[in-house]
Write a protein that holds these residues in place. Structure first.
Motif, PDB file in Angstrom:
ATOM      1  N   MET A  69       1.034   4.193  -2.774  1.00 24.38           N
ATOM      2  CA  MET A  69       0.784   5.597  -2.430  1.00 24.38           C
ATOM      3  C   MET A  69       1.955   6.479  -2.850  1.00 24.38           C
ATOM      4  O   MET A  69       1.800   7.673  -3.065  1.00 24.38           O
ATOM      5  N   ILE A 114      -1.723   1.041 -10.697  1.00 24.55           N
ATOM      6  CA  ILE A 114      -1.900   2.296  -9.960  1.00 24.55           C
ATOM      7  C   ILE A 114      -2.263   3.424 -10.935  1.00 24.55           C
ATOM      8  O   ILE A 114      -2.058   4.596 -10.649  1.00 24.55           O
ATOM      9  N   ASN A 134     -10.444  10.085  -6.050  1.00 25.41           N
ATOM     10  CA  ASN A 134      -9.030  10.284  -5.718  1.00 25.41           C
ATOM     11  C   ASN A 134      -8.564   9.443  -4.530  1.00 25.41           C
ATOM     12  O   ASN A 134      -7.429   9.563  -4.100  1.00 25.41           O
ATOM     13  N   ARG A 135      -9.419   8.537  -4.027  1.00 22.75           N
ATOM     14  CA  ARG A 135      -9.064   7.812  -2.801  1.00 22.75           C
ATOM     15  C   ARG A 135      -8.256   6.545  -3.129  1.00 22.75           C
ATOM     16  O   ARG A 135      -8.712   5.420  -3.012  1.00 22.75           O
ATOM     17  N   ARG A 136      -7.023   6.757  -3.538  1.00 18.96           N
ATOM     18  CA  ARG A 136      -6.169   5.652  -3.975  1.00 18.96           C
ATOM     19  C   ARG A 136      -5.916   4.641  -2.846  1.00 18.96           C
ATOM     20  O   ARG A 136      -5.851   3.440  -3.081  1.00 18.96           O
ATOM     21  N   GLU A 137      -5.775   5.163  -1.630  1.00 18.48           N
ATOM     22  CA  GLU A 137      -5.484   4.248  -0.526  1.00 18.48           C
ATOM     23  C   GLU A 137      -6.648   3.278  -0.287  1.00 18.48           C
ATOM     24  O   GLU A 137      -6.444   2.105   0.019  1.00 18.48           O
ATOM     25  N   GLU A 138      -7.861   3.792  -0.448  1.00 14.79           N
ATOM     26  CA  GLU A 138      -9.047   2.956  -0.292  1.00 14.79           C
ATOM     27  C   GLU A 138      -9.055   1.841  -1.348  1.00 14.79           C
ATOM     28  O   GLU A 138      -9.382   0.686  -1.059  1.00 14.79           O
ATOM     29  N   ILE A 144       0.838  -1.203   0.000  1.00 20.15           N
ATOM     30  CA  ILE A 144       0.000   0.000   0.000  1.00 20.15           C
ATOM     31  C   ILE A 144       0.878   1.260   0.000  1.00 20.15           C
ATOM     32  O   ILE A 144       0.661   2.189  -0.780  1.00 20.15           O
ATOM     33  N   ALA A 145       1.903   1.260   0.854  1.00 18.54           N
ATOM     34  CA  ALA A 145       2.785   2.431   0.928  1.00 18.54           C
ATOM     35  C   ALA A 145       3.491   2.655  -0.414  1.00 18.54           C
ATOM     36  O   ALA A 145       3.650   3.801  -0.864  1.00 18.54           O
ATOM     37  N   LEU A 164      -6.377   0.587  -2.758  1.00 15.90           N
ATOM     38  CA  LEU A 164      -5.317  -0.368  -2.398  1.00 15.90           C
ATOM     39  C   LEU A 164      -5.757  -1.285  -1.258  1.00 15.90           C
ATOM     40  O   LEU A 164      -5.488  -2.486  -1.276  1.00 15.90           O
ATOM     41  N   GLN A 165      -6.475  -0.734  -0.280  1.00 13.76           N
ATOM     42  CA  GLN A 165      -6.987  -1.564   0.822  1.00 13.76           C
ATOM     43  C   GLN A 165      -7.914  -2.645   0.267  1.00 13.76           C
ATOM     44  O   GLN A 165      -7.904  -3.790   0.731  1.00 13.76           O
TER      45      GLN A 165
END
Ligand code: MN3
Length: 195
Positions: A122, A164, A175-179, A118-119, A181-182
């Protein structure tokens, strides 16, 4: 991976239904991603190779390293997406005992592996890919590439890859890329990995 290793390429069948990853990745996103973006790369690659008979007998893996940008980007678009779709499976799956051991050895735990994936996702500026790969020394590593670049396939064996590019998640999560990836973490196909 691509059933036809050489020109002319045909699209790999999606290994699950377009709606199978819902709610993690919607049918709407998968439709555009698989039918339009991925198949578009297959078409672009065939078009780029049409007038290059010498390139037509070069395997896809090698085309991802060509100087010709049209061929290199299209080949990367085909190769990377096929691995991406194969890296996902409805509901995800548990790594085998051997793979669990390898993950522990290289990352400490699956949780740590996921945090690092995830990191890394990001950390990508613009479009790119996060790769889980095996070195020749049998060490698992996480790498990133930009645009349609593929990792060095002579030195590394790709195990999983995560798209990505914004088209992979923008329809579902803007724009919620982290969501995104989760949610990808809940669909990872550890069964596709051969140690
Ligand atoms: Mn894509």
């Amino acid at each position: 991976m691509n059933c036809d290793k050489y020109y002319p390429y045909t699209a790999m069948p999606l290994p699950y239904a377009l709606n199978a990853l819902d709610p993690h990745i919607s049918e709407y996103t998968m439709y555009f991603h698989y039918e339009k973006h991925y198949k578009g790369y297959v078409d672009k690659l065939n078009t780029a190779l049409k007038d290059c008979p010498l390139m037509q007998n070069i395997p896809l893996e090698c085309l991802t390293k060509m100087d010709n940008a049209d061929i290199r980007n299209s080949a990367g678009g085909v190769y990377n997406h096929e691995l991406y779709f194969s890296s996902l499976t409805p509901g995800g799956c548990e790594p085998s005992k051997d793979l669990q051991g390898k993950i522990k050895e290289c990352f400490g735990s699956r949780e740590e592996l996921e945090k690092k994936l995830i990191a890394s996702g990001m950390g990508i500026v613009g479009s790119g890919w996060v790769w889980l790969a095996m070195t020749r020394e049998k060490h698992m590593v996480i790498l990133t590439t930009c645009n349609q670049e593929t990792i060095d396939l002579d030195r590394l064996t790709p195990l999983l890859v995560i798209d990505i590019w914004e088209h992979a998640y923008y329809l579902d999560r803007q724009n919620r890329r982290e969501e995104y990836l989760q949610n990808v973490m809940k669909c990872l196909n550890f069964n596709s990995i051969e140690l």
